[in-house]
Design a protein around this motif. Structure first.
Motif, PDB file in Angstrom:
ATOM      1  N   GLU A  10       0.824  -1.190  -0.009  1.00 45.90           N
ATOM      2  CA  GLU A  10      -0.098   0.142  -0.014  1.00 45.90           C
ATOM      3  C   GLU A  10       0.813   1.368   0.237  1.00 45.90           C
ATOM      4  O   GLU A  10       0.361   2.237  -0.317  1.00 45.90           O
ATOM      5  N   GLN A  11       2.227   1.124   0.087  1.00 44.01           N
ATOM      6  CA  GLN A  11       3.078   2.402   0.122  1.00 44.01           C
ATOM      7  C   GLN A  11       2.826   2.944  -1.306  1.00 44.01           C
ATOM      8  O   GLN A  11       3.244   4.015  -1.639  1.00 44.01           O
ATOM      9  N   VAL A  12       2.801   2.231  -2.098  1.00 44.35           N
ATOM     10  CA  VAL A  12       2.443   2.745  -3.738  1.00 44.35           C
ATOM     11  C   VAL A  12       0.936   2.840  -4.019  1.00 44.35           C
ATOM     12  O   VAL A  12       0.210   1.798  -3.734  1.00 44.35           O
ATOM     13  N   SER A  13       0.490   4.068  -4.140  1.00 40.01           N
ATOM     14  CA  SER A  13      -0.894   4.313  -4.304  1.00 40.01           C
ATOM     15  C   SER A  13      -1.277   3.538  -5.612  1.00 40.01           C
ATOM     16  O   SER A  13      -0.848   3.230  -6.317  1.00 40.01           O
ATOM     17  N   ASP A  14      -2.907   3.102  -5.218  1.00 36.98           N
ATOM     18  CA  ASP A  14      -3.353   2.459  -6.479  1.00 36.98           C
ATOM     19  C   ASP A  14      -3.464   3.711  -7.582  1.00 36.98           C
ATOM     20  O   ASP A  14      -3.130   3.114  -8.731  1.00 36.98           O
ATOM     21  N   ALA A  15      -3.610   4.571  -7.356  1.00 38.27           N
ATOM     22  CA  ALA A  15      -3.389   5.687  -8.474  1.00 38.27           C
ATOM     23  C   ALA A  15      -2.218   5.643  -9.357  1.00 38.27           C
ATOM     24  O   ALA A  15      -2.174   5.781 -10.539  1.00 38.27           O
ATOM     25  N   GLU A  16      -1.299   5.926  -8.346  1.00 40.57           N
ATOM     26  CA  GLU A  16       0.090   5.718  -9.217  1.00 40.57           C
ATOM     27  C   GLU A  16       0.511   4.576 -10.008  1.00 40.57           C
ATOM     28  O   GLU A  16       1.009   4.560 -10.858  1.00 40.57           O
ATOM     29  N   LEU A  17       0.028   3.300  -9.214  1.00 42.14           N
ATOM     30  CA  LEU A  17       0.321   1.976  -9.948  1.00 42.14           C
ATOM     31  C   LEU A  17      -0.471   2.092 -11.277  1.00 42.14           C
ATOM     32  O   LEU A  17      -0.100   1.714 -12.388  1.00 42.14           O
ATOM     33  N   GLU A  18      -1.759   2.495 -11.225  1.00 36.89           N
ATOM     34  CA  GLU A  18      -2.727   2.379 -12.301  1.00 36.89           C
ATOM     35  C   GLU A  18      -2.036   3.425 -13.349  1.00 36.89           C
ATOM     36  O   GLU A  18      -1.966   3.233 -14.646  1.00 36.89           O
ATOM     37  N   ARG A  19      -1.484   4.547 -13.252  1.00 42.54           N
ATOM     38  CA  ARG A  19      -0.967   5.441 -13.914  1.00 42.54           C
ATOM     39  C   ARG A  19       0.150   4.876 -14.504  1.00 42.54           C
ATOM     40  O   ARG A  19       0.644   4.823 -15.979  1.00 42.54           O
ATOM     41  N   VAL A  20       1.042   4.096 -13.927  1.00 38.39           N
ATOM     42  CA  VAL A  20       2.465   3.764 -14.482  1.00 38.39           C
ATOM     43  C   VAL A  20       2.016   2.422 -15.176  1.00 38.39           C
ATOM     44  O   VAL A  20       2.735   2.142 -16.332  1.00 38.39           O
ATOM     45  N   MET A  21       1.274   1.503 -14.826  1.00 39.12           N
ATOM     46  CA  MET A  21       0.883   0.475 -15.676  1.00 39.12           C
ATOM     47  C   MET A  21       0.126   0.695 -16.895  1.00 39.12           C
ATOM     48  O   MET A  21       0.413   0.151 -17.894  1.00 39.12           O
ATOM     49  N   THR A  22      -0.712   1.942 -17.057  1.00 38.71           N
ATOM     50  CA  THR A  22      -1.333   2.131 -18.232  1.00 38.71           C
ATOM     51  C   THR A  22      -0.317   2.856 -19.082  1.00 38.71           C
ATOM     52  O   THR A  22      -0.414   2.296 -20.467  1.00 38.71           O
ATOM     53  N   ALA A  23       0.680   3.685 -18.693  1.00 39.12           N
ATOM     54  CA  ALA A  23       1.609   3.735 -19.618  1.00 39.12           C
ATOM     55  C   ALA A  23       2.468   2.975 -20.215  1.00 39.12           C
ATOM     56  O   ALA A  23       2.658   2.799 -21.249  1.00 39.12           O
ATOM     57  N   ALA A  24       2.810   2.091 -19.255  1.00 39.42           N
ATOM     58  CA  ALA A  24       3.649   0.792 -19.748  1.00 39.42           C
ATOM     59  C   ALA A  24       3.015   0.016 -20.785  1.00 39.42           C
ATOM     60  O   ALA A  24       3.622  -0.283 -21.892  1.00 39.42           O
ATOM     61  N   VAL A  25       1.634  -0.326 -20.556  1.00 40.80           N
ATOM     62  CA  VAL A  25       1.145  -0.994 -21.420  1.00 40.80           C
ATOM     63  C   VAL A  25       0.739  -0.633 -22.874  1.00 40.80           C
ATOM     64  O   VAL A  25       1.088  -0.969 -23.977  1.00 40.80           O
ATOM     65  N   ARG A  26       0.590   0.744 -22.858  1.00 39.62           N
ATOM     66  CA  ARG A  26       0.391   1.567 -24.034  1.00 39.62           C
ATOM     67  C   ARG A  26       1.516   1.663 -24.954  1.00 39.62           C
ATOM     68  O   ARG A  26       1.414   1.359 -26.116  1.00 39.62           O
ATOM     69  N   LEU A  27       2.753   1.903 -24.100  1.00 39.01           N
ATOM     70  CA  LEU A  27       4.107   2.064 -24.875  1.00 39.01           C
ATOM     71  C   LEU A  27       4.699   0.516 -25.370  1.00 39.01           C
ATOM     72  O   LEU A  27       5.025   0.185 -26.576  1.00 39.01           O
ATOM     73  N   TYR A  28       4.144  -0.548 -24.657  1.00 37.74           N
ATOM     74  CA  TYR A  28       4.692  -1.861 -24.935  1.00 37.74           C
ATOM     75  C   TYR A  28       3.758  -2.205 -26.242  1.00 37.74           C
ATOM     76  O   TYR A  28       4.164  -2.758 -27.262  1.00 37.74           O
ATOM     77  N   ALA A  29       2.527  -1.986 -26.178  1.00 36.59           N
ATOM     78  CA  ALA A  29       1.735  -2.327 -27.161  1.00 36.59           C
ATOM     79  C   ALA A  29       2.099  -1.322 -28.336  1.00 36.59           C
ATOM     80  O   ALA A  29       2.168  -2.006 -29.736  1.00 36.59           O
ATOM     81  N   ALA A  30       2.254  -0.209 -28.356  1.00 33.77           N
ATOM     82  CA  ALA A  30       2.849   0.593 -29.684  1.00 33.77           C
ATOM     83  C   ALA A  30       4.121   0.015 -30.151  1.00 33.77           C
ATOM     84  O   ALA A  30       4.309  -0.205 -31.334  1.00 33.77           O
ATOM     85  N   LYS A  31       4.853  -0.238 -29.333  1.00 32.05           N
ATOM     86  CA  LYS A  31       6.331  -0.695 -29.849  1.00 32.05           C
ATOM     87  C   LYS A  31       6.037  -2.208 -30.449  1.00 32.05           C
ATOM     88  O   LYS A  31       6.802  -2.640 -31.379  1.00 32.05           O
ATOM     89  N   ALA A  32       5.393  -3.045 -29.808  1.00 27.42           N
ATOM     90  CA  ALA A  32       5.100  -4.484 -30.453  1.00 27.42           C
ATOM     91  C   ALA A  32       4.370  -4.383 -31.800  1.00 27.42           C
ATOM     92  O   ALA A  32       4.840  -5.125 -32.438  1.00 27.42           O
ATOM     93  N   GLU A  33       3.667  -3.308 -32.001  1.00 26.78           N
ATOM     94  CA  GLU A  33       2.918  -3.311 -33.134  1.00 26.78           C
ATOM     95  C   GLU A  33       3.905  -2.670 -34.365  1.00 26.78           C
ATOM     96  O   GLU A  33       3.721  -2.902 -35.588  1.00 26.78           O
ATOM     97  N   VAL A  34       4.962  -1.732 -34.190  1.00 24.92           N
ATOM     98  CA  VAL A  34       5.802  -1.229 -35.170  1.00 24.92           C
ATOM     99  C   VAL A  34       7.259  -1.730 -35.222  1.00 24.92           C
ATOM    100  O   VAL A  34       7.941  -1.608 -36.246  1.00 24.92           O
ATOM    101  N   GLU A  35       7.745  -2.491 -34.242  1.00 27.40           N
ATOM    102  CA  GLU A  35       8.958  -3.211 -34.202  1.00 27.40           C
ATOM    103  C   GLU A  35       9.082  -4.691 -34.588  1.00 27.40           C
ATOM    104  O   GLU A  35       7.965  -5.130 -33.906  1.00 27.40           O
ATOM    105  N   ASP A  36      10.373  -5.121 -34.841  1.00 27.84           N
ATOM    106  CA  ASP A  36      10.181  -6.502 -35.056  1.00 27.84           C
ATOM    107  C   ASP A  36      11.041  -6.708 -33.900  1.00 27.84           C
ATOM    108  O   ASP A  36      12.160  -7.315 -33.783  1.00 27.84           O
TER     109      ASP A  36
END
Length: 99
Positions: A30-56
């Motif tokens: 709980e030392q890492v807030s749910d809001a901060e975890l959501e923010r980081v996870m959302t950004a990481a997922v979006r970046l990973y998906a974007a890179k996976a679609e355009v890079e080999d």
């Protein structure tokens, strides 16, 4: 106008990784807030998906020796529910061919 680069650079995720490691090692996630975890996870997922679609790239989204199968299934299951998918939807994406 030139911008001076910092003489000492840190990785983008260093602060979050350190906070996570402290929270987990102390048994207090709980030392890492749910809001901060959501923010980081959302950004990481979006970046990973974007890179996976355009890079080999064969880069994995996680280091397999640093997460357990349970960690992955708990996280993926929550993500599937969060966006309103079901396992049939996921199976279609899982078996699709990359472009």
């Amino acid at each position: 106008m030139a911008v001076d680069a910092p003489t000492e650079t840190r990785s983008l995720g260093a602060d979050f990784v350190e906070a996570t490691e402290r929270a987990l090692s102390s048994g207090r996630p709980e030392q890492v807030s749910d809001a901060e975890l959501e923010r980081v996870m959302t950004a990481a997922v979006r970046l990973y998906a974007a890179k996976a679609e355009v890079e080999d790239s064969q880069a994995l989204p996680v280091k397999p020796d640093q997460v357990t199968p349970t960690d992955v299934v708990v996280t993926v299951s929550a993500m599937i529910r969060a966006v309103g998918l079901n396992l049939w939807d996921v199976s279609m994406w899982f078996n699709r061919q990359k472009r």
